[in-house]
Design an enzyme around this catalytic site. Structure first.
Site, PDB file in Angstrom:
ATOM      1  CG  ASN A 156     -11.562  34.522 -12.042  1.00 48.95           C
ATOM      2  OD1 ASN A 156     -11.201  35.172 -13.020  1.00 48.95           O
ATOM      3  ND2 ASN A 156     -11.175  33.271 -11.851  1.00 48.95           N
ATOM      4  CD  GLU A 203      -9.581  37.516  -7.221  1.00 40.03           C
ATOM      5  OE1 GLU A 203      -8.459  37.180  -7.646  1.00 40.03           O
ATOM      6  OE2 GLU A 203     -10.645  37.179  -7.756  1.00 40.03           O
ATOM      7  CE1 TYR A 222      -1.343  34.360 -11.285  1.00 42.93           C
ATOM      8  CE2 TYR A 222      -3.007  34.230 -13.002  1.00 42.93           C
ATOM      9  CZ  TYR A 222      -2.533  34.784 -11.824  1.00 42.93           C
ATOM     10  OH  TYR A 222      -3.253  35.775 -11.182  1.00 42.93           O
ATOM     11  CD  GLN A 257      -4.925  37.469  -5.683  1.00 38.92           C
ATOM     12  OE1 GLN A 257      -5.344  37.821  -4.596  1.00 38.92           O
ATOM     13  NE2 GLN A 257      -5.727  36.895  -6.582  1.00 38.92           N
ATOM     14  CD  GLU A 295      -5.244  38.196 -12.416  1.00 34.69           C
ATOM     15  OE1 GLU A 295      -5.028  36.960 -12.391  1.00 34.69           O
ATOM     16  OE2 GLU A 295      -6.385  38.688 -12.426  1.00 34.69           O
ATOM     17  CG  ASN A 315     -10.181  39.270 -14.028  1.00 34.28           C
ATOM     18  OD1 ASN A 315      -9.002  39.601 -14.057  1.00 34.28           O
ATOM     19  ND2 ASN A 315     -10.584  38.036 -13.739  1.00 34.28           N
ATOM     20  CD  GLU A 316      -7.900  35.568 -15.949  1.00 25.92           C
ATOM     21  OE1 GLU A 316      -8.624  34.616 -15.613  1.00 25.92           O
ATOM     22  OE2 GLU A 316      -6.662  35.576 -15.764  1.00 25.92           O
TER      23      GLU A 316
HETATM   24  O1  AHR Z   1      -5.163  35.469  -9.195  1.00 26.09           O
HETATM   25  C1  AHR Z   1      -6.079  34.427  -9.129  1.00 26.09           C
HETATM   26  C2  AHR Z   1      -7.024  34.401 -10.331  1.00 26.09           C
HETATM   27  O2  AHR Z   1      -6.303  34.063 -11.476  1.00 26.09           O
HETATM   28  C3  AHR Z   1      -7.706  35.677 -10.690  1.00 26.09           C
HETATM   29  O3  AHR Z   1      -8.842  35.931  -9.958  1.00 26.09           O
HETATM   30  C4  AHR Z   1      -8.042  35.482 -12.134  1.00 26.09           C
HETATM   31  O4  AHR Z   1      -8.098  36.682 -12.856  1.00 26.09           O
HETATM   32  C5  AHR Z   1      -6.947  34.559 -12.636  1.00 26.09           C
HETATM   33  O5  AHR Z   1      -7.445  33.512 -13.378  1.00 26.09           O
END
Ligand code: AHR
Length: 495
Positions: free
Chosen positions: A72, A27, A244, A346, A292, A172-173
């Site tokens: 994001n 990213e 996450y 990432q 992700e 994304n999201e």
């Molecule tokens: O990976 C960091 C961020 O986490 C990404 O940009 C977003 O998609 C997620 O909230």
């Protein structure tokens, strides 16, 4: 601890492991691009300005699908800012991370990096502040032969042959209020349907990833996905999942049991896909793109304070984090029937297996499980039956001490075993009901001095994988005694 028996049968499989499950995510955030993969002023820079030391480390992970440019970031990104002569590209205020984006690395540099690394390009279109038409124009720029406006722009920028980008994420999201251009599910669904149509009309061969719920904790979890999939219909080849995790409660056994909830998230999301498929009476099944995933909870620095390449979310990882990363990979292998793409979020500096500091580079603990699995990823995922001692995770429920997955590649069996116990070694016996285990081809063990042990520039090898000689074969079975908090990856010969 009593012995754990891992029971396998070569015919009880869930399908081939898709290599794209071993993907990554790059990213435009913090120091992932600038000072990460791309740093023309570094003494490590190659002829394209990429850091050779970073690329050499990433090569070891043999990553496949590489998602770019966000995240994001993608929801405010206009791809035209990042193509053409570098001196003419605009420097812009970047809102997702409150940073400054100089646009010195863009589509053509990214595709060039993918070629160099053997990565499969995977682009996220801006469905936040961008339009479906802008997304369709990007497809033309990347994939169409010369002769029309955007394809001609690409050739003018030096790439005569099309870039051939097959994987496209629609935003994304988009369910998150923090997302630029966030809208309710039905509005996103209309936007995404229009974009998918125009993008596929431009290149029929592309595959589309619809934007799914960004977390199991969202109020709209599942409902968002159902709405989006129903609207997109057969245009959705995949739906995205994000996750996450972290040791928020300071409870290592419960943290290591989080794999249970990753299994559940995958199964729930697959259930939505099957539900919509049945409702629509369609032959087409949408698969899962876990685009992700990682451990992320310690470093929450997300404000770039108007800087280029600020230090953002540079998480430092320890042994327990590495074992949780192995847990994600166990889960993806066990669900090879529905998880077709996954991207470690990432790859460098931002919540990453690799950190840079000036010209130095550090391999973090989570690098090792990825490498151990990735080099043994080819074959059919077997259904593992784990019969052994269990414990109760405070939030994650009943959990076997030994977590397992297995991949059969002809007469080679790859076995992955995690011992989640903090203090007891775990004896394990591997049985393949219809085959004899003949020999150990290779085995490596990841461990370290305690759950919080981490690598640093001063002590880079505290948590690492080493050749393991403790796996033995007798009477057609393989046995080992896993040390507390360890991951074993072994390749066995079976006949
Ligand atoms: O990976 C960091 C961020 O986490 C990404 O940009 C977003 O998609 C997620 O909230």
């Amino acid at each position: 601890m009593n012995t754990t028996n891992l029971h396998l049968h070569s015919r009880y499989h869930v399908g081939a492991v898709d290599p794209r499950v071993f993907g990554g995510f790059l990213e435009h955030m913090g120091r992932a691009v600038y000072e990460g993969v791309y740093e023309p002023k570094s003494r490590h820079a190659d002829e394209d300005g990429c850091r050779k030391d970073v690329l050499a480390a990433l090569k070891r992970l043999q990553m496949t699908a590489m998602r770019y440019p966000g995240g994001n970031f993608a929801s405010g990104y206009h791809w035209m800012d990042g193509v053409g002569p570098r001196a003419k590209r605009p420097t812009v205020r970047e809102l997702a991370w409150q940073s400054i984006e100089p646009n010195q690395f863009g589509t053509d540099e990214y595709v060039g990096l993918c070629r160099k690394m053997g990565w499969t390009p995977m682009l996220t279109a801006n469905l936040g502040t961008g339009t479906p038409e802008e997304a369709r124009n990007w497809v033309e720029y990347c994939n169409c032969p010369a002769g029309t406006r955007y394809a001609d722009l690409r050739t003018a920028n030096g790439s005569l042959s099309p870039h051939g980008v097959k994987l496209w994420c629609l935003g994304n999201e988009m369910d998150g209020p923090w997302q630029l251009g966030h809208v309710p599910a039905d509005q996103y669904a209309i936007r995404a349907q229009q974009a998918a149509k125009m993008m596929k009309d431009t290149d029929k061969s592309i595959e589309i990833v619809a934007c799914g719920s960004c977390s199991t904790g969202m109020g709209s979890y599942m409902e968002w996905d159902r709405t989006v999939l129903e609207h997109l219909g057969d245009a959705a080849d995949y739906v995205s999942l994000h996750r996450y995790v972290g040791n928020h409660g300071g409870d290592t056994p419960d943290y290591l049991a989080v794999t249970n909830s990753i299994d559940r998230q995958i199964e729930e999301m697959d259930a939505v896909c099957r539900f919509v498929q049945a409702r629509r009476k369609s032959r087409k099944r949408a698969y899962l793109c876990f685009d992700e995933w990682n451990v992320w909870y310690k470093n929450m620095q997300m404000d770039g304070e108007g800087k280029v390449a600020p230090h953002l979310i540079e998480e430092v990882y320890n042994l327990e984090d590495a074992l949780v990363v192995a847990g994600f990979l166990h889960s993806f292998v066990r669900h090879a029937d529905c998880v077709k793409i996954a991207n470690l979020a990432q790859i460098v500096n931002i919540i990453a297996p690799i950190l840079t500091r000036g010209d130095d580079l550090l391999v973090q603990s989570i690098f090792h499980p990825f490498e151990m699995f990735s080099k043994r990823r080819t074959g059919l995922a077997l259904r593992p039956v784990v019969d052994g001692p269990e414990y109760e995770g405070k939030t994650n429920g009943r959990t076997p001490f030994v977590d397992a997955s297995a991949i059969l590649d002809g007469n080679r069996l790859h076995v992955f075993l995690t011992n989640r116990s903090l203090d007891a070694s775990a004896p394990v016996c591997v049985h393949v009901a219809d085959r004899m285990v003949r020999a150990v081809e290779s085995a490596e063990l990841l461990t370290g001095p305690g759950p919080k042990a981490e690598n640093s520039y001063e002590n880079p090898d505290v948590v690492r994988a080493q050749a393991y000689a403790g796996m033995t074969v007798k009477d057609g079975r393989a046995r080992c005694d896993l040390p507390p908090l360890s991951l074993l990856a072994a390749t066995l010969t079976v006949g």
